[in-house]
Design a protein around this motif. Structure first.
Motif, PDB file in Angstrom:
ATOM      1  N   UNK A   1       1.046  -1.287   0.096  1.00  0.00           N
ATOM      2  CA  UNK A   1       0.051  -0.062   0.067  1.00  0.00           C
ATOM      3  C   UNK A   1       1.075   1.039  -0.029  1.00  0.00           C
ATOM      4  N   UNK A   2       2.165   1.209   0.867  1.00  0.00           N
ATOM      5  CA  UNK A   2       2.798   2.502   0.747  1.00  0.00           C
ATOM      6  C   UNK A   2       3.643   2.451  -0.522  1.00  0.00           C
ATOM      7  N   UNK A   3       4.058   1.471  -1.044  1.00  0.00           N
ATOM      8  CA  UNK A   3       4.528   1.539  -2.334  1.00  0.00           C
ATOM      9  C   UNK A   3       3.876   2.091  -3.347  1.00  0.00           C
ATOM     10  N   UNK A   4       2.451   1.849  -3.270  1.00  0.00           N
ATOM     11  CA  UNK A   4       1.519   2.438  -4.449  1.00  0.00           C
ATOM     12  C   UNK A   4       0.957   4.033  -4.141  1.00  0.00           C
ATOM     13  N   UNK A   5       1.828   4.704  -2.987  1.00  0.00           N
ATOM     14  CA  UNK A   5       1.072   6.029  -2.893  1.00  0.00           C
ATOM     15  C   UNK A   5       1.641   7.079  -3.913  1.00  0.00           C
ATOM     16  N   UNK A   6       2.823   6.946  -4.394  1.00  0.00           N
ATOM     17  CA  UNK A   6       3.234   7.855  -5.572  1.00  0.00           C
ATOM     18  C   UNK A   6       2.366   7.776  -6.654  1.00  0.00           C
ATOM     19  N   UNK A   7       1.897   6.236  -7.160  1.00  0.00           N
ATOM     20  CA  UNK A   7       1.225   6.314  -8.406  1.00  0.00           C
ATOM     21  C   UNK A   7      -0.178   6.949  -8.296  1.00  0.00           C
ATOM     22  N   UNK A   8      -0.743   6.721  -6.881  1.00  0.00           N
ATOM     23  CA  UNK A   8      -1.927   7.302  -6.703  1.00  0.00           C
ATOM     24  C   UNK A   8      -2.100   8.656  -6.615  1.00  0.00           C
TER      25      UNK A   8
ATOM     26  N   UNK B   1       9.655  16.762  -5.752  1.00  0.00           N
ATOM     27  CA  UNK B   1       9.372  15.750  -5.139  1.00  0.00           C
ATOM     28  C   UNK B   1      10.150  14.778  -5.677  1.00  0.00           C
ATOM     29  N   UNK B   2      11.047  13.909  -5.021  1.00  0.00           N
ATOM     30  CA  UNK B   2      11.549  12.665  -5.610  1.00  0.00           C
ATOM     31  C   UNK B   2      11.039  11.435  -5.417  1.00  0.00           C
ATOM     32  N   UNK B   3      10.754  10.674  -6.395  1.00  0.00           N
ATOM     33  CA  UNK B   3      10.035   9.403  -6.145  1.00  0.00           C
ATOM     34  C   UNK B   3      11.358   8.430  -6.150  1.00  0.00           C
ATOM     35  N   UNK B   4      11.282   7.078  -5.361  1.00  0.00           N
ATOM     36  CA  UNK B   4      12.227   6.306  -5.279  1.00  0.00           C
ATOM     37  C   UNK B   4      11.364   4.935  -5.453  1.00  0.00           C
ATOM     38  N   UNK B   5      12.067   3.961  -6.422  1.00  0.00           N
ATOM     39  CA  UNK B   5      11.660   2.731  -6.686  1.00  0.00           C
ATOM     40  C   UNK B   5      12.303   1.640  -5.564  1.00  0.00           C
ATOM     41  N   UNK B   6      11.985   0.452  -5.593  1.00  0.00           N
ATOM     42  CA  UNK B   6      12.791  -0.202  -4.610  1.00  0.00           C
ATOM     43  C   UNK B   6      11.576  -0.807  -3.376  1.00  0.00           C
ATOM     44  N   UNK B   7      12.034  -1.724  -2.903  1.00  0.00           N
ATOM     45  CA  UNK B   7      11.098  -2.293  -1.657  1.00  0.00           C
ATOM     46  C   UNK B   7      11.345  -1.380  -0.374  1.00  0.00           C
ATOM     47  N   UNK B   8      10.168  -0.823   0.224  1.00  0.00           N
ATOM     48  CA  UNK B   8      10.149  -0.187   1.435  1.00  0.00           C
ATOM     49  C   UNK B   8      10.747  -1.029   2.550  1.00  0.00           C
ATOM     50  N   UNK B   9      11.681  -0.437   3.502  1.00  0.00           N
ATOM     51  CA  UNK B   9      12.250  -1.100   4.354  1.00  0.00           C
ATOM     52  C   UNK B   9      11.795  -0.232   5.635  1.00  0.00           C
ATOM     53  N   UNK B  10      10.984  -1.190   6.517  1.00  0.00           N
ATOM     54  CA  UNK B  10      10.562  -0.390   7.802  1.00  0.00           C
ATOM     55  C   UNK B  10      11.725  -0.133   8.648  1.00  0.00           C
ATOM     56  N   UNK B  11      11.472   0.989   9.555  1.00  0.00           N
ATOM     57  CA  UNK B  11      12.533   1.400  10.606  1.00  0.00           C
ATOM     58  C   UNK B  11      12.915   0.151  11.367  1.00  0.00           C
ATOM     59  N   UNK B  12      11.906  -0.871  11.982  1.00  0.00           N
ATOM     60  CA  UNK B  12      12.334  -1.842  12.749  1.00  0.00           C
ATOM     61  C   UNK B  12      13.136  -3.005  12.072  1.00  0.00           C
TER      62      UNK B  12
END
Length: 140
Positions: free
Chosen positions: A83-90, A107-118
């Motif tokens: 869901x987070x990864x799809x935010x820029x497209x939406x 604004x700069x968009x980034x591709x790649x897997x989101x890594x959570x802080x934990x």
């Protein structure tokens, strides 16, 4: 049913990531942070035996800022990540000022897997699949 955490339990959850949101990494105050269920209470409340994890336990909780907890809602971690990864497209599809901000380099968009802080700090949490796998091994 959700239970009220003791002050000691709240402190234990809060300190898992050193006073930061387990998802985005922003600093969060002790007063008012959200104790998020990694395996959502609504979806897994009656599955403690099947999963081998007490869903409403400190082990299954991470500290979260309000916005991450509200956005994650009842999603599992991978669905939340998608869901987070799809935010820029939406945003690009629905908000013209976002598209303008991208074109002007604001604004700069980034591709790649989101890594959570934990994940960045090496904290391990049990996913549904891991909990089920451990439960199957115990039955063997």
């Amino acid at each position: 049913m959700r239970r009220k955490l003791t002050q000691k339990e709240r402190r234990e959850v809060y300190e898992k990531t050193g006073g930061r949101c387990a998802y985005c990494g922003c600093e969060i105050p002790f007063k008012g942070f959200h104790a998020d269920h990694v395996l959502c209470l609504k979806n897994y409340e009656y599955m403690d035996d099947e999963l081998g994890v007490k869903v409403d336990s400190v082990e299954n909780m991470l500290p979260s800022c309000r916005s991450c907890n509200k956005y994650k809602a009842t999603f599992d971690l991978e669905t939340f990540r998608e869901m987070l990864s799809g935010i820029p497209k939406r945003l690009a599809r629905d908000v013209s000022t976002y598209s303008i901000a991208v074109r002007y380099g604001m604004v700069e968009e980034h591709d790649g897997k989101i890594e959570f802080y934990f994940e960045k700090v090496g904290l391990k949490v049990k996913t549904r699949e891991e909990a089920k796998s451990e439960q199957r091994k115990r039955k063997i």
